[in-house]
Write an enzyme that holds these catalytic residues in place. Structure first.
Site, PDB file in Angstrom:
ATOM      1  N   LYS A  73       0.800  -1.233   0.000  1.00 54.75           N
ATOM      2  CA  LYS A  73       0.000   0.000   0.000  1.00 54.75           C
ATOM      3  C   LYS A  73       0.831   1.281   0.000  1.00 54.75           C
ATOM      4  O   LYS A  73       0.371   2.305  -0.478  1.00 54.75           O
ATOM      5  CB  LYS A  73      -0.957   0.014   1.197  1.00 54.75           C
ATOM      6  CG  LYS A  73      -2.082  -0.998   1.052  1.00 54.75           C
ATOM      7  CD  LYS A  73      -3.090  -0.872   2.180  1.00 54.75           C
ATOM      8  CE  LYS A  73      -4.098  -2.003   2.068  1.00 54.75           C
ATOM      9  NZ  LYS A  73      -5.195  -1.872   3.042  1.00 54.75           N
ATOM     10  N   ASP A 109     -10.061   2.273   2.241  1.00 56.93           N
ATOM     11  CA  ASP A 109     -10.095   1.763   3.618  1.00 56.93           C
ATOM     12  C   ASP A 109     -10.680   2.843   4.526  1.00 56.93           C
ATOM     13  O   ASP A 109     -11.554   2.575   5.352  1.00 56.93           O
ATOM     14  CB  ASP A 109      -8.687   1.385   4.093  1.00 56.93           C
ATOM     15  CG  ASP A 109      -8.137   0.183   3.347  1.00 56.93           C
ATOM     16  OD1 ASP A 109      -8.909  -0.750   3.089  1.00 56.93           O
ATOM     17  OD2 ASP A 109      -6.945   0.201   3.015  1.00 56.93           O
TER      18      ASP A 109
END
Ligand code: SKM
Length: 282
Positions: A73, A109
């Site tokens: 990420k 997220d």
């Protein structure tokens, strides 16, 4: 005109992930040709820093986008042409849409947790929140809580330096809120002051059974959000329900991140409630 969608999830050990079937079912229901492939770096014998190469291969093969998970990420950032302001501040991207040959990064997220909180705990008071866990997922959740208006956030992590670094960074982004690094020893003092608790450590996952705090510290007026979703009824979720707390299980964030990524990939809204009922069947 895009007549079909080809997307994937890149990361270590993603083969059993529930994200691909969630997306594909939503695509089916919407009458799309929508394929979502796990691209498991462990199975492929690739290191996390090959994410740039994977991205370029996906572009060559006509993928519309990729979800990105551990350990890529942060590593993916340097390969992107554009990054949403929120993902840039968070320093983490989990969704890359490939458009006109360009890679555009987002973070669902944080937006997925924000949506989960709004739909699963409507009207929850956010004046003061205790959060357990300040790792990757925890950073996205803290960012979502502060974006949603949390005024005081007490950030607890076993790694005091990590908690302090996150608290300082978040305080910079949200100057009107107070973010403070705390330790588990502070919980008996903090919980009586808190409106709610968010749990972002691995405790409660099948491989890490148990509860992340003494359940005696929970009162029925607290709301409790867990982000662990395997099992969905973690010991924390069960314990909080038994105390009479309003509870958000981890499935809501798992669905939230998927629904937002689906919209970024296709431009079409996913139905989070439908996605959740499918998720609960998986
Ligand atoms: O950010 C998400 C990602 O989009 C999908 C995922 C999964 O399916 O395991 C986990 C998270 O990192």
């Amino acid at each position: 005109r895009t007549e079909s969608y080809l997307v994937g999830l890149v990361g270590d050990g993603v083969t059993p992930s529930l994200t691909p079937p969630m997306h594909e079912r939503e695509g089916d229901v919407q009458g799309l040709r929508y394929l979502y492939r796990p691209i498991d770096l462990l199975e492929l014998g690739l290191a996390g820093d090959s994410v740039g190469e994977v991205l370029r291969s996906a572009r060559t093969l006509g993928f519309n986008g990729l979800n990105i998970t551990h350990p890529c990420k942060q590593l993916v950032l340097q390969h992107l042409d554009e990054v949403s302001p929120d993902a840039r501040r968070l320093g983490a991207v989990n969704t890359v849409v490939i458009r006109d040959g360009r890679f555009i990064g987002h973070n669902t997220d944080f937006s997925g947790f924000a949506a989960a909180l709004a739909s699963g705990l409507p009207g929850a008071r956010l004046d003061r929140v205790v959060q357990l866990g300040a790792g990757g997922a925890g950073s996205a959740v803290a960012y979502a809580l502060l974006s949603a208006g949390a005024k005081t956030l007490d950030l607890v992590d076993m790694d005091a330096e990590r908690a302090a670094a996150r608290a300082e960074e978040l305080s910079g982004f949200f100057p009107d809120s107070t973010v403070t690094a705390r330790t588990t020893a502070d919980l008996p003092q903090l919980m009586p002051l808190a409106d709610g608790l968010v749990h972002c450590t691995p405790v409660g996952m099948a491989a890490h059974p148990g509860v992340p705090l003494d359940l005696e510290l929970l009162e029925s007026r607290h709301w409790v959000a867990d982000i662990v979703y395997r099992p969905i009824d973690t010991e924390l979720v069960q314990g909080a329900r038994a105390k009479g707390c309003d509870v958000l299980d981890g499935g809501r964030m798992a669905v939230g991140q998927a629904a937002d990524a689906f919209r970024i990939f296709t431009g079409l809204d996913a139905d989070p409630e439908r996605m959740r009922s499918h998720f609960l069947e998986l």
